[in-house]
Design an enzyme around this catalytic site. Sequence first.
Site, short mmCIF file in Angstrom:
data_model
loop_
_atom_site.label_atom_id
_atom_site.label_comp_id
_atom_site.label_asym_id
_atom_site.label_seq_id
_atom_site.Cartn_x
_atom_site.Cartn_y
_atom_site.Cartn_z
N HIS A 228 0.85 -1.23 -0.02
CA HIS A 228 0.08 0.04 -0.05
C HIS A 228 0.98 1.31 -0.02
O HIS A 228 1.62 1.34 1.05
CB HIS A 228 -0.84 0.10 1.25
CG HIS A 228 -1.76 -1.03 1.14
ND1 HIS A 228 -2.45 -1.82 2.27
CD2 HIS A 228 -2.44 -1.43 0.03
CE1 HIS A 228 -3.39 -2.52 1.73
NE2 HIS A 228 -3.61 -2.24 0.48
N GLU A 231 1.48 3.96 2.67
CA GLU A 231 1.91 3.60 4.07
C GLU A 231 3.22 3.46 4.21
O GLU A 231 4.28 2.58 4.33
CB GLU A 231 1.24 2.19 4.31
CG GLU A 231 -0.24 2.16 4.38
CD GLU A 231 -0.89 0.80 4.47
OE1 GLU A 231 -2.04 0.76 4.46
OE2 GLU A 231 -0.05 -0.03 4.80
N HIS A 326 2.42 -3.17 7.27
CA HIS A 326 1.47 -2.16 6.97
C HIS A 326 1.39 -1.02 7.95
O HIS A 326 1.92 -1.49 8.89
CB HIS A 326 -0.12 -2.86 6.70
CG HIS A 326 -0.09 -3.89 5.62
ND1 HIS A 326 -0.89 -3.34 4.51
CD2 HIS A 326 0.42 -5.24 5.29
CE1 HIS A 326 -0.84 -4.20 3.67
NE2 HIS A 326 -0.15 -5.32 4.00
N GLU A 399 1.50 -4.70 11.59
CA GLU A 399 1.14 -3.09 11.58
C GLU A 399 1.81 -2.33 12.47
O GLU A 399 2.36 -2.67 13.33
CB GLU A 399 -0.40 -2.88 11.95
CG GLU A 399 -1.42 -3.83 11.31
CD GLU A 399 -1.93 -3.16 10.10
OE1 GLU A 399 -1.75 -2.16 9.69
OE2 GLU A 399 -2.63 -3.85 9.43
#
Length: 456
Positions: A228, A231, A326, A399
């Site tokens: 992504h 990010e 992420h 994350e």
Amino acid sequence: MADFGEDSDDSDGESGMGNLNRFIVRPPGHSGKAKKGHLCFDASFETGNLGRVDLVNEYEYDLYIRPDTCSPRFRFWFNFTVDNVKQDQRVIFNIVNINKGRNLFNGQMTPLVKSTTRSKWQRIPKEYVFYHKSFSHHGHYVLSFSFGFDKEDEVFQFAMAPPYSYSRLQTFLSVLESKASHLKENFKRETIANTLQNRKVDQLTVGAANIIGGSKKIRTVAVMARVHPGESPTSFVCQGLLEILVSSNALATILRENVVFRIFPMLNPDGVFVGNYRSNISGLDLNRSWNMATPFSHPTIHAILEMLKSLDNSENEQLDFVIDIHAHSSLNGCFIYGNTYEDVYRYERHILFPKLLSASAIDYAKENTMFNADTLKNGTARRYLCCALSSKVNSYTLEVSFHGYKLKESDFIIPYTEESYKRCGLSLMKAFLEYYHCIGVIPIQPVKEIPTKREK
Ligand SMILES: [Zn+2]
């Protein structure tokens, strides 16, 4: 990012909008040469994102994020410059088309700013930032912040998170190659795929190439980031991990002698280059595409998938981990999303690594850790690879928050910086070492701890 509750699919007809290219905002009726204070907005640079600016009144501007290419519903990442300011000019910027109502701007997160002579990113103080539902913007959530331009000849840059471009990665990897020259055959940089716009997807191999072909399979860890593109914090984590892994640090040296790391630091360089938030250049969310990857539409993840499958079937290597990094837009800290399995023994093996990471990372948020078998996430790397690869492989999403973290037993949120994101890479390295100690691959022996900065 995990979920999309309260998303707005309403793109206000903004698809096809390009980035602003030195766009000067003049008062109504003004013509001729722009005067100081007629702000000049620009996002025509790598990772830049700003699609439109409307002047509301003398002090106030409505700013529109440029939606992802071919995917207008994704609008969160912004990164733009402002110049031609007047000394002590005060303004209010309203970012009016963020697509996610619920995010860290609801809490303590604020935009970042830097300027020509102040090159370190700083967060705009919370008392100048308001995230609110605005009736004058059709009930949309609006991120408003006031700002005073204190130096007339500066270029000011505003961003949602510290940017990390494709070019920056290429420069870092070139420097890393020369720093890693002492590792000889235990360090390799290759191109695993080219993107639709012909950018390179790099693969770094760090570790025990010299014992491949021995009687035991060498253990292998795969880490990937930046599928992504908005990010950007994940690139700092990955850089931190690579820097420590190639260093002469005692723990890293032991790991390199026993484990091979295969690191893919940027899975979506086209999306990063153009300043998208979530999509590749053709509007696809690659982390919803692992279960349908083709060489034509998804050349990058398809190539990585083939590589992971061949490692999983290798006679020389045993693939233990696939970790996909992420950045989370609504939770704080770093934490892991894992899988649930009916096989109790597999599940027990699977929950070990998050426990070890929680012990090694001061910013680990246990309360956000989650294990599930959510069918809605079947196209993510975590969910797809836990079925497509053998049961020996642990696939996780790691994350890290776009904003900050809490220290244990404190409610105070410490905003992440580029350095503290890199420290997550160091925590990862320590957790891998601990894991291989726990399962007996690396014998426990006394080693000198990594010195903190203050001790150096
Ligand atoms: Zn993500």
